[in-house]
Scaffold this active site. Structure first.
Site, PDB file in Angstrom:
ATOM      1  N   ARG A   1       0.724  -1.160  -0.118  1.00  0.00           N
ATOM      2  CA  ARG A   1       0.068   0.146   0.190  1.00  0.00           C
ATOM      3  C   ARG A   1       0.838   1.264  -0.112  1.00  0.00           C
ATOM      4  NH1 ARG A   1      -5.392   1.474   3.624  1.00  0.00           N
ATOM      5  NH2 ARG A   1      -6.113   0.217   1.926  1.00  0.00           N
TER       6      ARG A   1
ATOM      7  N   HIS B   1      -7.480   0.949  -6.429  1.00  0.00           N
ATOM      8  CA  HIS B   1      -7.500   0.061  -5.166  1.00  0.00           C
ATOM      9  C   HIS B   1      -8.321  -1.204  -5.691  1.00  0.00           C
ATOM     10  CE1 HIS B   1      -7.560  -1.199  -1.161  1.00  0.00           C
ATOM     11  NE2 HIS B   1      -8.492  -0.287  -0.778  1.00  0.00           N
TER      12      HIS B   1
ATOM     13  N   GLN C   1     -10.251  -3.927  -3.218  1.00  0.00           N
ATOM     14  CA  GLN C   1     -11.427  -3.157  -2.629  1.00  0.00           C
ATOM     15  C   GLN C   1     -12.562  -3.592  -3.697  1.00  0.00           C
ATOM     16  OE1 GLN C   1     -12.311  -1.407   0.436  1.00  0.00           O
ATOM     17  NE2 GLN C   1     -14.415  -2.148  -0.331  1.00  0.00           N
TER      18      GLN C   1
ATOM     19  N   ASP D   1     -17.249   7.372  -1.537  1.00  0.00           N
ATOM     20  CA  ASP D   1     -15.966   7.365  -0.674  1.00  0.00           C
ATOM     21  C   ASP D   1     -15.408   8.830   0.024  1.00  0.00           C
ATOM     22  OD1 ASP D   1     -13.376   6.657   0.092  1.00  0.00           O
ATOM     23  OD2 ASP D   1     -12.357   6.813  -1.638  1.00  0.00           O
TER      24      ASP D   1
ATOM     25  N   CYS E   1     -16.091   2.046   0.750  1.00  0.00           N
ATOM     26  CA  CYS E   1     -15.141   1.187   1.042  1.00  0.00           C
ATOM     27  C   CYS E   1     -14.573   1.214   2.660  1.00  0.00           C
ATOM     28  CB  CYS E   1     -13.829   1.591   0.177  1.00  0.00           C
ATOM     29  SG  CYS E   1     -13.749   3.434   0.002  1.00  0.00           S
TER      30      CYS E   1
ATOM     31  N   ARG F   1     -13.836  -8.148   1.790  1.00  0.00           N
ATOM     32  CA  ARG F   1     -12.258  -8.022   1.676  1.00  0.00           C
ATOM     33  C   ARG F   1     -11.486  -9.286   1.982  1.00  0.00           C
ATOM     34  NH1 ARG F   1     -10.066  -3.081   1.760  1.00  0.00           N
ATOM     35  NH2 ARG F   1      -8.185  -4.156   1.214  1.00  0.00           N
TER      36      ARG F   1
END
Ligand code: CP
Ligand code: NVA
Length: 301
Positions: free
Chosen positions: A102, A129, A132, A219, A259, A287
């Site tokens: 990440r 991402h 996700q 988001d 998310c 996830r």
């Protein structure tokens, strides 16, 4: 599939394969069926940004697959002191079996894959991402029984989530409407690809985007790394909130996904969040299952 760097690297068939394997692994977990496909293998998890879900789900996922997860904070690694990513990639390739990272720059993830000789998984960059969105697709398919033909509306910043949702949803046969300010659109190349390859629109008209949606997604307005812009961004995105008034325009039974982490009162009201909490926390749980499928696909002998 050697790596998971971004969803545009995957075919539609590979996405379906990941979702099917995720369903199977979820079923096995819920029924106490062992699935230690990665016994004896190690995953290094490099974090240059904070995380709750990604860290815990990868760590638990590796453990459930019989493998060994290693949390590697950039505060402690030499990479945080300037050791080149080319060298880090080659060193880690001598010790471990895969890397999850990440970070900020997508190029760093691509370079790890280029210089190393082991699979690399993108656990979020400023650009994408993918993990996700695989969990999001799994959740939508679970709740709606299909993906093909559904409409997803994303409300807010044209950020990493918007970029990956566009690619993942279009590759899954969904239509995508992005509602964002003119100044904060998703990646231009991704939008051009989506226009060519599916039913895609990007508009500043949030009501038009939400009309007839089966899934409404939002988001944060300020992503990790943009903390200094948070106040300015509150002004830019003031009209881009998921609330009950907006949901009235969506289809009956429309889902709301986020998310997480969420900022109630900014991109989503507390009321709408709580009404859809079951969907949102199924999404968070998924996830684990989606990433276990990715780990098996890239790491299994
Ligand atoms: N959604 C997500 O990636 O959460 P974390 O930042 O907690 O990992
Ligand atoms: N856009 C957000 C997503 C967090 C999971 C960020 O990058 O901070």
């Amino acid at each position: 599939m050697k790596h998971l760097l971004k969803l545009s690297d995957l075919t539609s068939e590979e996405i379906v394969e990941i979702l099917n394997l995720a369903d199977q692994l979820k079923y096995e977990k819920k029924n106490g069926i062992e699935h230690k496909h990665l016994a004896g293998k190690s995953l290094g998890m490099i974090f240059e940004k904070a995380s709750t879900r990604t860290r815990v789900s990868f760590e638990v996922g590796m453990y459930e697959l019989g493998g060994n997860p290693m949390f590697l904070s950039s505060n402690d690694l030499q990479i945080g002191r300037g050791e080149p990513v080319e060298d880090t990639a080659r060193v880690l390739s001598r010790f471990i079996d895969a890397i999850m990272i990440r970070t900020f720059d997508q190029a760093e993830v691509e370079d790890l894959a280029k210089y190393g000789s082991i699979p690399v998984i993108n656990g979020l960059t400023d650009y994408a991402h993918p993990c996700q969105v695989l969990a999001d697709l799994l959740t939508i398919r679970e709740h709606k029984g299909k993906l093909q033909g559904l409409k997803l509306c994303f409300v807010g910043d044209g950020n990493n989530m918007a970029n990956s949702l566009i690619v993942g949803c279009i590759k899954s046969g969904m239509s995508v409407a992005i509602a964002c300010p003119e100044t904060n659109k998703p990646d231009a190349e991704i939008m051009a690809w989506a226009e060519k390859n599916g039913d895609f629109v990007c508009t500043s008209d949030i009501k038009a985007a939400a009309t007839g949606a089966d899934v409404v997604y939002t988001d944060v307005w300020a992503s990790m790394g943009q903390e200094a812009e948070a106040e300015e961004r509150k002004k830019i995105f003031a009209g881009y909130q998921v609330n009950e008034e907006l949901m009235a325009l969506a289809n009956d039974g429309a889902m709301v996904l986020h998310c997480l982490p969420a900022h109630r009162g900014e991109e989503i009201t507390a009321e709408t969040f709580e009404k859809h909490a079951d969907e949102i926390f199924d999404e968070a749980e998924n996830r684990l299952h989606a990433q276990k499928a990715v780990l098996v696909m890239v790491m299994k002998d």
